[in-house]
Design a protein around this motif. Structure first.
Motif, PDB file in Angstrom:
ATOM      1  N   ALA A   1      33.838  42.551  40.910  1.00 32.26           N
ATOM      2  CA  ALA A   1      33.787  43.863  40.268  1.00 32.26           C
ATOM      3  C   ALA A   1      33.042  44.901  41.090  1.00 32.26           C
ATOM      4  O   ALA A   1      33.217  46.108  40.888  1.00 32.26           O
ATOM      5  N   ARG A   2      32.197  44.478  42.005  1.00 32.16           N
ATOM      6  CA  ARG A   2      31.432  45.433  42.810  1.00 32.16           C
ATOM      7  C   ARG A   2      32.284  46.107  43.871  1.00 32.16           C
ATOM      8  O   ARG A   2      31.884  47.123  44.441  1.00 32.16           O
ATOM      9  N   VAL A   3      33.420  45.530  44.157  1.00 33.40           N
ATOM     10  CA  VAL A   3      34.336  46.128  45.132  1.00 33.40           C
ATOM     11  C   VAL A   3      35.390  46.925  44.377  1.00 33.40           C
ATOM     12  O   VAL A   3      36.044  46.411  43.465  1.00 33.40           O
ATOM     13  N   ALA A   4      35.535  48.176  44.724  1.00 32.40           N
ATOM     14  CA  ALA A   4      36.443  49.071  44.001  1.00 32.40           C
ATOM     15  C   ALA A   4      37.880  48.568  44.067  1.00 32.40           C
ATOM     16  O   ALA A   4      38.321  48.016  45.085  1.00 32.40           O
ATOM     17  N   ARG A   5      38.610  48.768  42.961  1.00 33.12           N
ATOM     18  CA  ARG A   5      40.024  48.426  42.934  1.00 33.12           C
ATOM     19  C   ARG A   5      40.811  49.387  43.813  1.00 33.12           C
ATOM     20  O   ARG A   5      40.380  50.504  44.110  1.00 33.12           O
TER      21      ARG A   5
ATOM     22  N   ASN B   1      47.692  49.400  41.704  1.00 31.65           N
ATOM     23  CA  ASN B   1      46.490  49.169  40.902  1.00 31.65           C
ATOM     24  C   ASN B   1      46.165  47.677  40.970  1.00 31.65           C
ATOM     25  O   ASN B   1      46.676  46.887  40.189  1.00 31.65           O
ATOM     26  N   HIS B   2      45.335  47.290  41.923  1.00 34.26           N
ATOM     27  CA  HIS B   2      45.038  45.867  42.094  1.00 34.26           C
ATOM     28  C   HIS B   2      43.626  45.679  42.621  1.00 34.26           C
ATOM     29  O   HIS B   2      43.131  46.466  43.435  1.00 34.26           O
ATOM     30  N   GLY B   3      42.988  44.607  42.133  1.00 35.60           N
ATOM     31  CA  GLY B   3      41.668  44.247  42.626  1.00 35.60           C
ATOM     32  C   GLY B   3      41.732  43.260  43.763  1.00 35.60           C
ATOM     33  O   GLY B   3      40.831  43.204  44.601  1.00 35.60           O
ATOM     34  N   GLY B   4      42.777  42.457  43.796  1.00 37.47           N
ATOM     35  CA  GLY B   4      42.928  41.465  44.855  1.00 37.47           C
ATOM     36  C   GLY B   4      43.298  42.088  46.184  1.00 37.47           C
ATOM     37  O   GLY B   4      43.980  43.118  46.233  1.00 37.47           O
TER      38      GLY B   4
END
Length: 306
Positions: A135-139, A158-161
């Motif tokens: 979560a600390r790394v922006a999506r 829109n992805h976090g991976g």
């Protein structure tokens, strides 16, 4: 140019996990394929394939898998690997067009490592892997544009991976946006006629050339061996939903017949054109908004009739 009567053309699309992987308007991709087929007198039948359903590759001509949240991907990943994997691999190796978006893209690579919990094993269709850095790394969120096949693709991501490619060929080079990992300017992946991407449900509505690419690949694959003197009929234009089978003028081309050699060549067939003015206006608007003015001008000159 020769002309022939048209046999009814039909395609069947397998929609994998429509209830689980249904975020970000990915159904817009299927709606676009349906509309563009219908406008040419092609029947596109869509069949949902949920958890517990087997995938028989000979029953389909195209496959689509969308994106979802991490908690929804875990049971999908297990079902995809244990139940549908053999059928999907057979379809891919037989050059069936496959479009995999976001979570679907991740699950067709080697593995997805979520921010929390164990790795989700993928099918390995794409030589790639995905890591969610927490979560600390922006999506990676926002409009995106990339180069593809001498032109551009636009969409919304829109992805976090973060996805990293091994030997897989990327779908395109990022012009503006994040792409696979916000590091190497790659977006998506390609293996045979399977396409993975992070561009969501605005992909095909705003990129009619890519939608037609998938449709033509599916038609070519299904109808490459025609019973009528080794020719294959391409596709009728329409007028208010009615097929134009008698008009042979250039702007309302009814049917193009190909030789057997042409029909079995690797390039997709050419579809009869549609009025895509609105689609290309939406496409160029995204390019302009991203500051890609030269690309927007090129798109207008290439695709919008003056």
């Amino acid at each position: 140019m020769t002309y022939a009567s048209v046999k009814p053309l039909t395609l069947t699309l397998g929609h994998l996990y429509p209830d689980q992987l249904n975020l970000y308007g990915d159904r817009g991709n299927i709606m676009t394929l349906q509309r563009r087929c219908q406008a040419r007198g092609i029947e596109l039948r869509v069949v949902g394939l949920g958890i517990g359903d087997a995938l028989a590759p000979d029953e389909y001509d195209m496959l689509f898998i969308g994106g979802g949240q991490d908690k929804e991907q875990a049971p999908v990943a297990q079902d995809l690997y244990e139940l549908k994997g053999i059928g999907l691999w057979a379809a891919v190796e037989d050059d069936m067009p496959v479009l995999a978006v976001c979570g679907g893209f991740q699950l067709l690579a080697h593995y997805y490592r979520p921010a929390e919990g164990p790795d989700m094993r993928g099918l390995g269709v794409f030589d790639a892997w995905t890591i969610h850095k927490g979560a600390r790394v922006a999506r990676c969120i926002g409009d995106i544009a990339l180069s593809w096949n001498g032109t551009t693709l636009v969409g919304f991501e829109n992805h976090g991976g973060r996805t990293y490619l091994g030997t897989a060929k990327p779908l395109g080079k990022v012009l503006k946006g994040f792409g696979n990992n916000a590091e190497d300017h790659t977006e998506g992946a390609i293996y045979r006629n399977a396409y993975g991407t992070y561009l969501h449900g605005s992909l095909l509505p705003k990129n009619p050339h890519f939608a037609d690419h998938l449709i033509s690949l599916a038609l070519k694959r299904k109808y490459k061996e025609d019973d009528d003197e080794s020719t294959i009929a391409a596709f009728s234009a329409t007028n208010n939903g009615q097929r134009l089978e008698q008009d042979t003028s250039e702007d309302v081309l009814a049917v193009t017949t190909l030789t057997k050699e042409e029909a079995t060549s690797p390039s997709p067939l050419t579809l009869a054109p549609l009025d895509d003015t609105l689609e290309w206006e939406a496409h160029t608007y995204i390019l302009e908004r991203l500051g890609l003015h030269n690309a927007a001008t090129a798109a207008i000159r290439t695709h919008i009739k003056q």
